[in-house]
Scaffold this motif. Structure first.
Motif, PDB file in Angstrom:
ATOM      1  N   CYS A 199       3.650  -6.975  -0.259  1.00 43.33           N
ATOM      2  CA  CYS A 199       2.786  -5.899  -0.763  1.00 43.33           C
ATOM      3  C   CYS A 199       3.381  -5.222  -1.987  1.00 43.33           C
ATOM      4  CB  CYS A 199       2.497  -4.881   0.329  1.00 43.33           C
ATOM      5  SG  CYS A 199       3.834  -3.709   0.640  1.00 43.33           S
ATOM      6  N   CYS A 229       7.234  -6.045   5.125  1.00 45.69           N
ATOM      7  CA  CYS A 229       6.483  -7.299   4.919  1.00 45.69           C
ATOM      8  C   CYS A 229       7.317  -8.569   4.996  1.00 45.69           C
ATOM      9  CB  CYS A 229       5.814  -7.302   3.548  1.00 45.69           C
ATOM     10  SG  CYS A 229       4.583  -6.027   3.300  1.00 45.69           S
ATOM     11  N   PRO A 259       2.886   0.325   7.938  1.00 43.23           N
ATOM     12  CA  PRO A 259       3.060  -0.127   6.561  1.00 43.23           C
ATOM     13  C   PRO A 259       3.848   0.913   5.780  1.00 43.23           C
ATOM     14  CG  PRO A 259       0.833   0.708   6.879  1.00 43.23           C
ATOM     15  CD  PRO A 259       1.486   0.699   8.238  1.00 43.23           C
ATOM     16  N   GLY A 306       0.726  -2.675   2.274  1.00 40.79           N
ATOM     17  CA  GLY A 306       0.830  -3.124   3.660  1.00 40.79           C
ATOM     18  C   GLY A 306      -0.284  -2.557   4.508  1.00 40.79           C
TER      19      GLY A 306
END
Ligand code: FES
Ligand code: FES
Lengths: 165, 796
Positions: free
Chosen positions: A104, A141, B198, B251
Motif C-alpha cells: 500500500c 502489508c 491497516p 491498507g
C-alpha cells in the motif's frame, strides 16, 4: 482569541522554508499540512509505527513526537527529498521497488528514511543488523521479507555506484 | 515481448509515486477543508440523558456542532444492514450519531466541525455528555446467558442462529454418525479478537459544488461504487450527481469494505449543508474503538472417526461474537461454518452457529474472514485424531483428502455468496507432498531428537485450507485505445496495495498485444466506472481481471475488423504485436493500433494531422453503408463484465518449525513453509508478496494480537503500544512453492490470492507448539505467559 503563533525557519530537502505555527503543532502536521509535503505519513501519532519518520540533521526521528517549534533552524529531509541530486531515484528507492518491498505504500516513506540513514552508517549490514535497523517501523502489508531484501539490494546498488565490490 | 506479460514478475507501476512521496492518500487531499472530529462514547453501555455543547462554543475556529437531533431524515436513520439473511432474525445497526443509547466504547455521539483538526478536537473535548450507565455485556459466554441485553428487543442477545447439515452418503445425520463411529472425541476451542489494522485509518473528504449541485466524495474505502449509492440515497441526491473516489489507500484488509460508515454519511452531509469542504481522518485510537474487529469465537466440536482417521461424522457448534451491531450480516460465521471443511471429504457434517451481541466494537470481515477460525477448528481436529490413533498427522489428512479426480466436488452446503459450495479444482495430495518436501517433514523427528539432546525443544506443525475466492455477483472492465495509441483501462473495484494497476495492465497488454508502458489503469473511481461491487474475498484478480480480459478481447476483435478493412486482409490473418496490427508473414502490411483508433471514430473535424485520416473526404468509403454501422459504436473501446456461476476455490498448506524456550516459554518460529495454489499466476512476485503479508498477519494472530476488553467493556490496549502488531523482528522468512491448478470457471483460469497467507497460520503454530511441548493447545493466540501457565497446569 487565536493561538499564539511562532515563526520558524527550517531547511527542508535543501530548501529554506518559513512558517508560523502554534506551539503544539506537530512536526508531522507542519510538514504535511503547512508545507504541503504529504509524503510523510502518520499511522499512529504516538511514536510506535514509524510511518512519520523523517531525517532531522540526518538522523531518523518520529515527526509525530516532535513539536515543530523545537526544530527551528534545523535541517530536515523527507521522502520527497530522497532522490539523487540529478533527480534520479536513490539506491534505496530503487531497491524498494525492485524488491517489491511495498504494497500500500503507507509505511514506505518512514522505511525509506530509516534505511537511508541505516545504510549511510553501515553500508553493508548483516541480516540481523538489517532486521534490527528496521525494527522500529511497522508494516501491515509486506511481512517485511521483501523490505529486508530491499535493504540488502540497496546496499549492493550503493556499493556498485561507489565501485565497491 | 508483449505477449508474455501474463505470468511474469513485472515490476509494479504504482511504486514510483509511492516511493517518492507523491501518493495521494485521503489525508493528503483537501488542504483547505474544514476538519471534523467526533465525541465518542467513553462507556460500553449507557443511556444519553443530555448533551451540553456550550463549552465548545467558546473555541475560536468552531464552525458547527451536530448531535443526532440535528440530523435530517435519511441522514438520521440507522445505517443500512448490508447483507440481510433469513437466519439473521435480529439484525441491528447503529445510528450515525448515537440516539438515546450507546452500545460500545467509541460509538460516535457528537460531530464537531472546525477550522482545523486541533481546534475540532479542542471543541470536542469541551462537550459534556450526561450518561446513565447500563450494565455492559462483555464476552460471548456472558452474553449467551442473556441476563443483560445489548439491545432491549433482542432476547438472549442472539442476532442469528443457523444450522446446516449434510448427511453421510448412507443418509445418517452427523450426530448419529459421530455416535456410531469407532472413535469419538469432544473438545472446545477458543479464538480471540484481532483486527485488520491497516496503517492508514479510515477517512472521508467531501466537496459540495453548490453551482451544479453535485457532490464529490473521497473515501479510504474498499468499495467506492457502493459508498456512492449509499451516500446518494442517504442525502436524497440523484445518483449521477454524486461521485466517489478511493484515492491511494493505505491498507484495508477487510475493515474498509464496511460502508457507509457514520462518517461517510455525516461528512458529505455537513459539506453540503455548510457549503464548505469537510474532511475527517481517523486517528489510531478511533480506529481501535470505532471501526471493526474480527475472529472471536468459541467452538464446541464432536468428531467420530475410524481406525485410519477418516472422519465419519463432525458436529460443530459455534458461538460467534459479532459485537454491538451487524451491518455486515452474518458473513463471517457463515464462512467459518462452510470453509471449515477444507480439502476434506467428511462423512456427515452438522454445523450450528449463534451470532451473539456484546457491548464491544462490531465484528466484520478481517482478511481471512472467518476462515482462520474454521481452519483452526478442522486442523486442530485432525491433529487430535492423529494423536488419538498414534498416526502421523499428514497421514490422517491424506486419508481424508478429496482426490484430484473428484472435482467438481459438492460439499452440500450453501456458501457466503448464497450459492452451492462446489470446489472447482485442486490437487491436495500433490500439495501435501510438496509441503512435506519443502519443510522436510519426514526428516524432522531426527532433528527434534538431536535438539532435545541439547536441551532444546522443537516442534513441527502443518495445516491445510481451501478458500472460496472470487465471489460474485460481478465486476466490469472498460478498455479504450485512444488515437495516441495509449490504452486506458478502468474497473470499479478499489485497490489498497495489491498491485492491481500492474496486474490489470499485464492482462490488458497481453490480450491486446501492446507494450506495458502504454497501458494505464484506474480503479475505484466512479467517474470512470460506475458499476462494481468492491474489493474483498480475494476477488479482484478473478473478477476484474477476467472482466478486463473480456473487454480487451472485444477491443482486439474490433481493432482486427477495422485493420482488416484498411489493409484489405482477412481479420483471421492478422496479429497484434507491440501495438501494431500486421498480416502474419507480411511485415509490410501493417497498421498501428493508434491509427486503428483514429479510423474507428469517423470524424467531420480534424483536430490534428493523424485525425485527418478519419474525416469524411479522406479516402474511399462505401457509399451504401453508414459511417457507423448498425450495432457498432464509434471509438476503439470495449466494456464487459465477468459474473461467475459461483466462487472458485484456491487452496494451500503451510508448515512451521518452532522452538519453545524451556525456561521463558518464548516461542520462536524457525522455519515457515507455504505451498500455495491460486490457479494460474498473473504476477508471481505480487502473489508472493500477498502470501508474505498474509503470513505476517497470521503470525500476529497466532502469537501476539488480541483485543483486551475488561469487564466494563473498555478496550485496554487501544494503541500500537499495547496491541502487539509484529515488527520485522517477529516475522519468519517465508519459503514458498506454487502449484497451479487452473480454475475451469473463468477465462484466465485464475483464483484469488489476497487472503490465503493468513488463513492457516494459527492452526500451524498451535500444532507446532503442541508438538514441541506435548501439551494440547486449544486457543489462539498463545503468548509465552499462556504457554507457561499451560505447562504448569499440565505438569504431572
Ligand atoms: S505516526 Fe509517528 S510513529 Fe506512528
Ligand atoms: S506497505 Fe502497506 S503498511 Fe507497509
Amino acid at each position: 482569541m487565536g493561538e499564539k503563533l511562532h515563526e520558524i525557519r527550517l531547511t527542508v530537502n535543501g530548501v529554506p522554508r518559513e512558517t508560523r505555527v502554534p506551539g503544539r503543532r506537530l512536526l508531522s502536521d507542519c510538514l504535511r499540512h503547512d508545507l504541503g509535503l504529504t509524503g510523510t505519513h502518520v499511522g499512529c501519532e504516538h511514536g510506535v509505527c514509524g510511518c512519520c519518520t523523517v531525517l532531522l540533521d540526518g538522523e531518523p526521528v518520529r515527526s509525530c513526537l516532535t513539536f515543530a517549534v523545537t526544530v527551528d533552524g534545523r535541517e530536515i529531509t523527507t521522502v520527497e527529498g530522497l532522490r539523487e541530486p540529478d533527480g534520479s531515484l536513490s539506491p534505496v528507492q530503487r531497491a524498494f521497488s525492485e524488491s517489491h518491498a511495498l504494497q500500500c505504500g503507507f509505511c514506505t516513506p518512514g522505511f525509506l528514511c530509516t534505511v537511508t540513514a541505516l545504510l549511510r552508517d553501515n553500508p553493508a549490514p548483516s541480516d540481523d543488523e538489517v532486521v534490527e535497523g528496521i525494527s522500529g517501523n511497522l508494516c501491515r502489508c509486506t511481512g517485511y521479507q521483501n523490505i529486508v531484501k530491499a535493504v540488502h539490494r540497496a546496499s549492493e546498488l550503493m556499493g556498485e555506484a561507489e565501485g565497491r565490490s | 515481448m508483449t505477449t508474455k506479460l501474463f505470468g511474469e514478475p513485472v515490476q509494479r507501476r504504482e511504486d514510483l509515486r509511492l516511493i517518492t512521496g507523491e501518493g495521494r492518500y485521503l489525508d493528503d487531499l483537501g488542504k483547505d477543508a474544514l476538519a471534523a472530529a467526533f465525541v465518542r462514547s467513553p462507556h460500553a453501555h449507557a443511556r444519553i440523558r443530555g448533551i451540553d455543547v456550550s463549552g465548545a462554543l467558546e473555541v475560536d475556529g468552531l464552525v458547527a456542532v451536530y448531535t443526532w437531533e440535528d440530523l435530517p431524515e435519511g441522514v438520521r436513520d440507522p445505517l443500512p444492514l448490508l447483507i440481510p439473511h433469513p437466519a439473521l432474525t435480529h439484525g441491528r445497526t447503529a445510528y450515525p450519531l448515537a440516539r438515546d443509547v450507546v452500545r460500545h466504547v467509541g460509538e460516535p455521539v457528537v460531530m464537531v466541525v472546525a477550522r482545523d483538526r486541533y481546534l475540532a478536537e479542542d471543541a470536542a473535548a469541551l462537550i459534556e455528555v450526561d450518561y446513565e450507565f447500563l450494565k455492559p455485556v462483555v464476552g460471548i459466554e456472558e452474553a449467551v446467558q442473556g441476563v443483560h441485553l445489548v439491545h432491549e428487543d433482542v432476547p438472549g442477545n442472539v442476532g442469528a442462529h443457523l444450522v446446516q447439515e449434510v448427511p453421510s452418503p448412507g443418509g445418517a445425520g452427523a450426530r448419529e454418525a459421530v455416535d456410531a463411529a469407532p472413535h469419538v472425541l469432544a473438545f472446545r476451542l477458543d479464538i480471540e479478537r484481532s483486527a485488520s489494522t491497516p496503517l492508514e485509518g479510515r477517512g472521508v473528504y467531501a466537496r459540495w459544488d453548490a453551482d451544479d449541485r453535485s457532490l464529490r466524495v473521497y473515501s479510504s474505502t474498499q468499495t467506492s461504487t457502493s459508498v456512492r449509492m449509499a451516500v446518494a440515497a442517504k442525502l436524497g441526491l440523484p445518483l449521477p450527481s454524486v461521485e466517489v473516489i478511493a484515492p491511494d489507500v493505505g491498507g484495508g484488509f477487510g475493515v474498509k469494505i464496511v460502508h457507509p460508515w457514520p462518517e461517510e454519511v455525516l461528512v458529505p452531509w455537513a459539506a453540503m449543508l455548510l457549503g464548505r469542504e469537510v474532511k475527517w481522518a481517523e486517528d489510531r485510537r478511533e480506529h481501535f474503538i470505532s471501526s471493526a474487529h474480527e475472529r472471536a469465537q468459541v467452538q464446541h466440536v464432536r468428531v467420530g472417526f475410524d481406525d485410519e482417521g477418516r472422519v465419519l461424522g463432525l458436529d460443530v457448534t459455534i458461538l460467534h461474537d459479532h459485537g454491538a451491531y451487524t451491518p455486515y450480516g452474518i458473513i463471517v460465521p457463515i464462512i467459518t461454518a462452510t470453509q471449515l471443511l477444507g480439502p476434506y471429504r467428511i462423512g456427515a457434517y452438522r454445523v450450528e452457529f449463534s451470532s451473539i451481541y456484546t457491548n464491544t466494537v462490531q465484528v466484520t470481515p478481517y482478511r481471512g474472514a472467518g476462515r482462520p477460525q474454521g481452519v483452526f477448528c478442522m486442523e486442530r481436529t485432525m491433529d487430535r485424531i492423529a494423536a488419538h490413533l498414534g498416526l502421523d498427522r499428514t497421514a490422517v489428512r491424506a486419508a481424508n483428502f478429496i482426490q484430484p479426480g473428484e472435482f467438481p466436488y459438492d460439499q452440500g452446503l450453501i456458501f457466503q455468496d448464497g450459492r452451492p459450495l462446489i470446489y472447482d479444482s485442486g490437487d491436495y495430495p500433490k500439495s501435501l507432498s510438496m509441503l512435506k518436501e519443502l519443510i522436510g517433514w519426514d526428516a524432522f523427528p531426527q532433528a527434534k531428537e538431536r535438539a532435545a539432546a541439547e536441551g532444546r525443544r522443537l516442534g513441527i506443525g502443518l495445516a491445510c485450507y481451501v478458500e472460496g475466492t472470487g465471489v460474485g455477483p460481478y465486476e466490469g472492465g472498460h478498455v479504450q485505445v485512444t488515437s495516441d495509441g495509449r490504452v486506458h483501462v478502468s474497473t470499479g473495484l478499489t485497490s489498497q496495495g495489491q498491485g492491481h494497476e500492474t496486474v490489470f495492465a499485464q492482462i490488458a497488454a497481453t490480450e491486446l498485444g501492446v507494450p506495458l508502458d502504454r497501458v494505464s489503469v484506474v480503479t475505484g473511481d466512479t467517474r470512470r466506472f460506475g458499476y462494481a461491487v468492491g474489493t474483498f474475498a480475494s476477488r479482484a484478480a478473478v473478477m476484474s481481471g477476467n472482466a478486463i480480459a473480456l473487454a480487451a478481447r472485444k477491443v482486439r476483435d474490433k481493432a482486427l475488423r477495422i485493420a482488416a478493412e484498411a489493409l484489405e486482409a482477412d481479420p483471421r490473418d492478422l496479429e497484434i504485436e507491440d501495438g501494431v496490427v500486421r498480416v502474419a508473414g507480411d511485415p509490410e502490411a501493417s497498421i498501428s493500433l493508434a491509427t486503428v483508433a483514429v479510423l474507428s471514430n469517423p470524424l467531420r473535424y480534424a483536430f490534428d494531422e493523424e485525425a485527418k485520416r478519419a474525416t469524411q473526404f479522406a479516402g474511399p468509403a462505401s457509399m451504401d453503408r453508414p459511417p457507423v454501422e448498425a450495432g457498432e459504436e464509434p471509438g476503439l473501446e470495449g466494456r464487459d463484465y465477468y459474473s461467475p456461476v459461483r466462487s472458485t476455490f484456491a487452496s494451500g498448506m503451510h508448515a512451521a518449525i518452532v522452538e519453545t524456550d524451556p525456561d521463558t516459554a518464548e516461542i520462536r518460529i524457525l522455519r515457515y513453509a507455504v505451498v500455495h495454489d491460486c490457479g494460474r499466476l498473473i504476477n508471481p512476485m505480487i502473489v508472493e508478496g500477498q502470501i508474505h503479508g498474509g503470513v505476517a498477519q497470521g503470525v500476529g494472530g497466532a502469537l501476539y494480537e488480541r483485543m483486551v476488553y475488561d469487564g466494563h467493556g473498555q478496550l485496554l490496549n487501544a494503541s500500537f503500544m499495547d496491541f502487539l502488531m509484529p515488527y520485522a523482528t517477529e516475522i519468519p522468512f517465508v519459503e514458498t512453492a506454487h502449484l497451479e491448478t487452473p480454475s475451469p470457471l473463468n477465462p484466465l483460469g485464475v483464483k484469488g490470492a489476497g487472503e490465503a497467507g493468513v488463513i492457516p497460520v494459527s492452526a500451524v503454530i498451535a500444532a507446532a507448539v503442541e508438538d514441541a511441548e506435548g501439551i494440547t493447545v486449544d486457543r489462539m493466540p498463545i503468548s509465552p505467559s499462556e504457554l507457561y501457565e499451560l505447562r504448569r497446569a499440565t505438569a504431572p
